[in-house]
Design a protein around this motif. Structure first.
Motif, PDB file in Angstrom:
ATOM      1  N   THR A 110     111.368 -37.681  62.994  1.00  0.00           N
ATOM      2  CA  THR A 110     111.912 -38.051  61.693  1.00  0.00           C
ATOM      3  C   THR A 110     110.775 -38.031  60.671  1.00  0.00           C
ATOM      4  O   THR A 110     109.634 -37.702  60.995  1.00  0.00           O
ATOM      5  CB  THR A 110     112.557 -39.443  61.731  1.00  0.00           C
ATOM      6  N   THR A 111     111.090 -38.414  59.443  1.00  0.00           N
ATOM      7  CA  THR A 111     110.068 -38.450  58.399  1.00  0.00           C
ATOM      8  C   THR A 111     109.387 -39.808  58.306  1.00  0.00           C
ATOM      9  O   THR A 111     108.681 -40.086  57.334  1.00  0.00           O
ATOM     10  CB  THR A 111     110.695 -38.107  57.029  1.00  0.00           C
ATOM     11  N   GLY A 112     109.558 -40.623  59.303  1.00  0.00           N
ATOM     12  CA  GLY A 112     108.998 -41.965  59.282  1.00  0.00           C
ATOM     13  C   GLY A 112     107.518 -42.013  59.596  1.00  0.00           C
ATOM     14  O   GLY A 112     106.927 -41.064  60.124  1.00  0.00           O
ATOM     15  N   ASP A 113     106.906 -43.164  59.281  1.00  0.00           N
ATOM     16  CA  ASP A 113     105.483 -43.391  59.524  1.00  0.00           C
ATOM     17  C   ASP A 113     105.267 -43.988  60.911  1.00  0.00           C
ATOM     18  O   ASP A 113     106.172 -44.593  61.503  1.00  0.00           O
ATOM     19  CB  ASP A 113     104.907 -44.343  58.475  1.00  0.00           C
ATOM     20  N   VAL A 114     104.033 -43.844  61.395  1.00  0.00           N
ATOM     21  CA  VAL A 114     103.635 -44.434  62.674  1.00  0.00           C
ATOM     22  C   VAL A 114     102.343 -45.210  62.468  1.00  0.00           C
ATOM     23  O   VAL A 114     101.359 -44.656  61.942  1.00  0.00           O
ATOM     24  CB  VAL A 114     103.420 -43.366  63.760  1.00  0.00           C
ATOM     25  N   ARG A 115     102.352 -46.479  62.878  1.00  0.00           N
ATOM     26  CA  ARG A 115     101.132 -47.274  62.824  1.00  0.00           C
ATOM     27  C   ARG A 115     100.881 -47.895  64.187  1.00  0.00           C
ATOM     28  O   ARG A 115     101.770 -48.535  64.766  1.00  0.00           O
ATOM     29  CB  ARG A 115     101.228 -48.378  61.758  1.00  0.00           C
ATOM     30  N   VAL A 116      99.659 -47.686  64.707  1.00  0.00           N
ATOM     31  CA  VAL A 116      99.279 -48.215  66.016  1.00  0.00           C
ATOM     32  C   VAL A 116      98.061 -49.110  65.829  1.00  0.00           C
ATOM     33  O   VAL A 116      97.075 -48.707  65.191  1.00  0.00           O
ATOM     34  CB  VAL A 116      98.954 -47.082  67.004  1.00  0.00           C
ATOM     35  N   VAL A 117      98.130 -50.312  66.377  1.00  0.00           N
ATOM     36  CA  VAL A 117      97.026 -51.256  66.279  1.00  0.00           C
ATOM     37  C   VAL A 117      96.695 -51.787  67.664  1.00  0.00           C
ATOM     38  O   VAL A 117      97.465 -51.619  68.617  1.00  0.00           O
ATOM     39  CB  VAL A 117      97.368 -52.431  65.331  1.00  0.00           C
ATOM     40  N   ALA A 118      95.545 -52.428  67.768  1.00  0.00           N
ATOM     41  CA  ALA A 118      95.106 -52.972  69.045  1.00  0.00           C
ATOM     42  C   ALA A 118      95.746 -54.325  69.314  1.00  0.00           C
ATOM     43  O   ALA A 118      95.961 -55.120  68.394  1.00  0.00           O
ATOM     44  CB  ALA A 118      93.589 -53.092  69.065  1.00  0.00           C
ATOM     45  N   ALA A 119      96.050 -54.563  70.585  1.00  0.00           N
ATOM     46  CA  ALA A 119      96.613 -55.843  71.016  1.00  0.00           C
ATOM     47  C   ALA A 119      95.698 -56.463  72.061  1.00  0.00           C
ATOM     48  O   ALA A 119      94.943 -55.768  72.738  1.00  0.00           O
ATOM     49  CB  ALA A 119      98.011 -55.649  71.586  1.00  0.00           C
ATOM     50  N   ASP A 120      95.783 -57.780  72.208  1.00  0.00           N
ATOM     51  CA  ASP A 120      94.956 -58.471  73.198  1.00  0.00           C
ATOM     52  C   ASP A 120      95.476 -58.246  74.615  1.00  0.00           C
ATOM     53  O   ASP A 120      94.699 -58.212  75.564  1.00  0.00           O
ATOM     54  CB  ASP A 120      94.913 -59.965  72.891  1.00  0.00           C
ATOM     55  N   ASP A 121      96.781 -58.074  74.757  1.00  0.00           N
ATOM     56  CA  ASP A 121      97.346 -58.011  76.107  1.00  0.00           C
ATOM     57  C   ASP A 121      98.444 -56.958  76.189  1.00  0.00           C
ATOM     58  O   ASP A 121      98.157 -55.766  76.294  1.00  0.00           O
ATOM     59  CB  ASP A 121      97.882 -59.386  76.512  1.00  0.00           C
ATOM     60  N   ASP A 122      99.694 -57.373  76.134  1.00  0.00           N
ATOM     61  CA  ASP A 122     100.820 -56.458  76.317  1.00  0.00           C
ATOM     62  C   ASP A 122     101.081 -55.620  75.065  1.00  0.00           C
ATOM     63  O   ASP A 122     100.615 -55.923  73.970  1.00  0.00           O
ATOM     64  CB  ASP A 122     102.090 -57.242  76.677  1.00  0.00           C
ATOM     65  N   ALA A 123     101.865 -54.574  75.276  1.00  0.00           N
ATOM     66  CA  ALA A 123     102.233 -53.679  74.173  1.00  0.00           C
ATOM     67  C   ALA A 123     103.554 -54.117  73.552  1.00  0.00           C
ATOM     68  O   ALA A 123     104.421 -54.680  74.227  1.00  0.00           O
ATOM     69  CB  ALA A 123     102.348 -52.248  74.675  1.00  0.00           C
ATOM     70  N   THR A 124     103.694 -53.861  72.284  1.00  0.00           N
ATOM     71  CA  THR A 124     104.933 -54.158  71.560  1.00  0.00           C
ATOM     72  C   THR A 124     105.284 -52.966  70.665  1.00  0.00           C
ATOM     73  O   THR A 124     104.429 -52.450  69.950  1.00  0.00           O
ATOM     74  CB  THR A 124     104.792 -55.420  70.688  1.00  0.00           C
ATOM     75  N   VAL A 125     106.550 -52.558  70.738  1.00  0.00           N
ATOM     76  CA  VAL A 125     107.031 -51.452  69.913  1.00  0.00           C
ATOM     77  C   VAL A 125     108.103 -51.995  68.975  1.00  0.00           C
ATOM     78  O   VAL A 125     109.122 -52.523  69.427  1.00  0.00           O
ATOM     79  CB  VAL A 125     107.619 -50.308  70.765  1.00  0.00           C
ATOM     80  N   GLU A 126     107.863 -51.866  67.690  1.00  0.00           N
ATOM     81  CA  GLU A 126     108.856 -52.249  66.693  1.00  0.00           C
ATOM     82  C   GLU A 126     109.293 -50.995  65.953  1.00  0.00           C
ATOM     83  O   GLU A 126     108.478 -50.323  65.320  1.00  0.00           O
ATOM     84  CB  GLU A 126     108.295 -53.275  65.719  1.00  0.00           C
ATOM     85  N   ALA A 127     110.559 -50.689  66.041  1.00  0.00           N
ATOM     86  CA  ALA A 127     111.121 -49.510  65.384  1.00  0.00           C
ATOM     87  C   ALA A 127     112.068 -49.943  64.272  1.00  0.00           C
ATOM     88  O   ALA A 127     112.975 -50.745  64.516  1.00  0.00           O
ATOM     89  CB  ALA A 127     111.855 -48.631  66.388  1.00  0.00           C
ATOM     90  N   ARG A 128     111.851 -49.412  63.078  1.00  0.00           N
ATOM     91  CA  ARG A 128     112.724 -49.696  61.941  1.00  0.00           C
ATOM     92  C   ARG A 128     113.512 -48.411  61.639  1.00  0.00           C
ATOM     93  O   ARG A 128     112.953 -47.408  61.212  1.00  0.00           O
ATOM     94  CB  ARG A 128     111.908 -50.124  60.729  1.00  0.00           C
ATOM     95  N   LEU A 129     114.820 -48.461  61.893  1.00  0.00           N
ATOM     96  CA  LEU A 129     115.671 -47.286  61.794  1.00  0.00           C
ATOM     97  C   LEU A 129     116.503 -47.329  60.518  1.00  0.00           C
ATOM     98  O   LEU A 129     117.129 -48.344  60.212  1.00  0.00           O
ATOM     99  CB  LEU A 129     116.608 -47.184  63.005  1.00  0.00           C
TER     100      LEU A 129
END
Length: 323
Positions: free
Chosen positions: A71-90
């Motif tokens: 899609t034409t959406g943006d992607v931002r990836v940051v560092a986490a201390d432990d587990d991964a989290t994916v937040e998608a805004r549709l």
């Protein structure tokens, strides 16, 4: 004897044909107008958001992240201390529905696409956090991509979106018209773009930048081997401590050497080459030639110096000064 009636019939027949042709043209014009209105309204609806939803997914044991955002959406990836989290805004529109997916064990695969039956484009923006050291690979379209302080290998392939990468290890980017900004890299860096500008700073074993009309600004990169190639884009090369190879066609090349460096080779066709060497660096050997361009050398030179510059132009000028 005359037959005036025949002339009247002929005239009436021509008038009927003219009126019929006029009606046909009128109908065609009306249909074109209706079609134009239809497409304008459809285009407005196609790019107007009708609904927005947010999906959040948590994942553990993640060591790598792969993203395919169609899609034409943006992607931002940051560092986490432990587990991964994916937040998608549709964000959907009248003619298309945004869909996203998250799967994988170890390697987290994230995707987004539009299910559409007509024109238009939906949008899916991602905000993702992954453990420090994770490898990140992103394929995007026209959205922007940013990866911050993950400290793992990063690979980005994008079309017209910008790429902003901070605190990565090995970096590979391939964009079309998007700009690339890399800061605090700690590894090999390979950047390829067309009309996008490139800004790079960091350290590693090698730096390679290739662009067509984009400008290149190497703010400072500590590496044994640095290669920069542009066509019409200008180059500003600062803080390079290893061997430097620069190629340009009509673009200008500016080199600033504030400390000792390896061999410097720069070549242009119509572009100028301007080099500034700090007095503390000492004498250098300046080589090269210019076919029709002027050469101005105002720096301490020594043919036996350990550092040398091979600066060659066709019609471009060459200037080497100290400060």
């Amino acid at each position: 004897m005359t037959f005036t009636a025949r002339g009247l019939y002929a005239s009436t027949s021509k008038e009927r044909k003219s009126r019929g042709l006029f009606r046909v043209l009128l109908i065609i014009g009306a249909l074109i107008a209706l079609a134009s209105v239809f497409w304008v309204v459809s285009a407005i609806l196609a790019y107007s958001t009708t609904s927005t939803t947010t999906e959040t997914t948590d994942a553990s044991g993640v060591t790598a992240l792969e993203i395919d955002n169609r899609t034409t959406g943006d992607v931002r990836v940051v560092a986490a201390d432990d587990d991964a989290t994916v937040e998608a805004r549709l964000r959907d529109n009248v003619f298309s529905e945004a869909v996203s997916s998250v799967s994988g064990d170890g390697t987290l695969s994230v995707g987004a696409d539009c299910e559409q039956w007509f024109i238009g484009s939906c949008v899916v923006d991602f905000q993702i956090s992954v453990p420090v050291g994770s490898a990140v690979r992103v394929e995007g379209s026209t959205g922007n991509v940013s990866v911050d302080d993950v400290n793992g290998d990063v690979e980005v392939a994008n079309s017209t979106g910008d790429a902003s990468l901070t605190g990565a290890a090995n970096v590979t980017t391939n964009t079309s018209t998007g700009n690339v900004d890399i800061a605090d890299a700690d590894g090999d860096v390979d950047v390829t773009t067309s009309t996008g500008d490139v800004v790079v700073a960091g350290r590693g074993d090698s730096l390679s930048v290739a662009t067509t009309t984009g400008m290149v600004d190497v703010v400072g990169f500590e590496a044994p081997d640095v290669n920069v190639s542009t066509t019409t884009g200008d180059q500003a090369l600062r803080g390079v401590t290893g061997s430097l190879t620069s190629e340009a066609t009509t673009g200008n090349v500016t080199i600033t050497a504030d400390e000792e460096f390896g061999d410097i080779t720069a070549a242009t066709t119509t572009g100028d080459i301007t080099a500034t060497v700090a007095d503390a660096v000492g004498a250098v050997d300046v080589l090269g030639e210019s076919s029709s361009g002027d050469r101005f050398i105002d720096v301490a030179t020594d043919p036996d110096a350990s550092m040398w510059m091979d600066l060659t132009t066709t019609t471009g000028n060459v200037s080497v000064t100290s400060r």
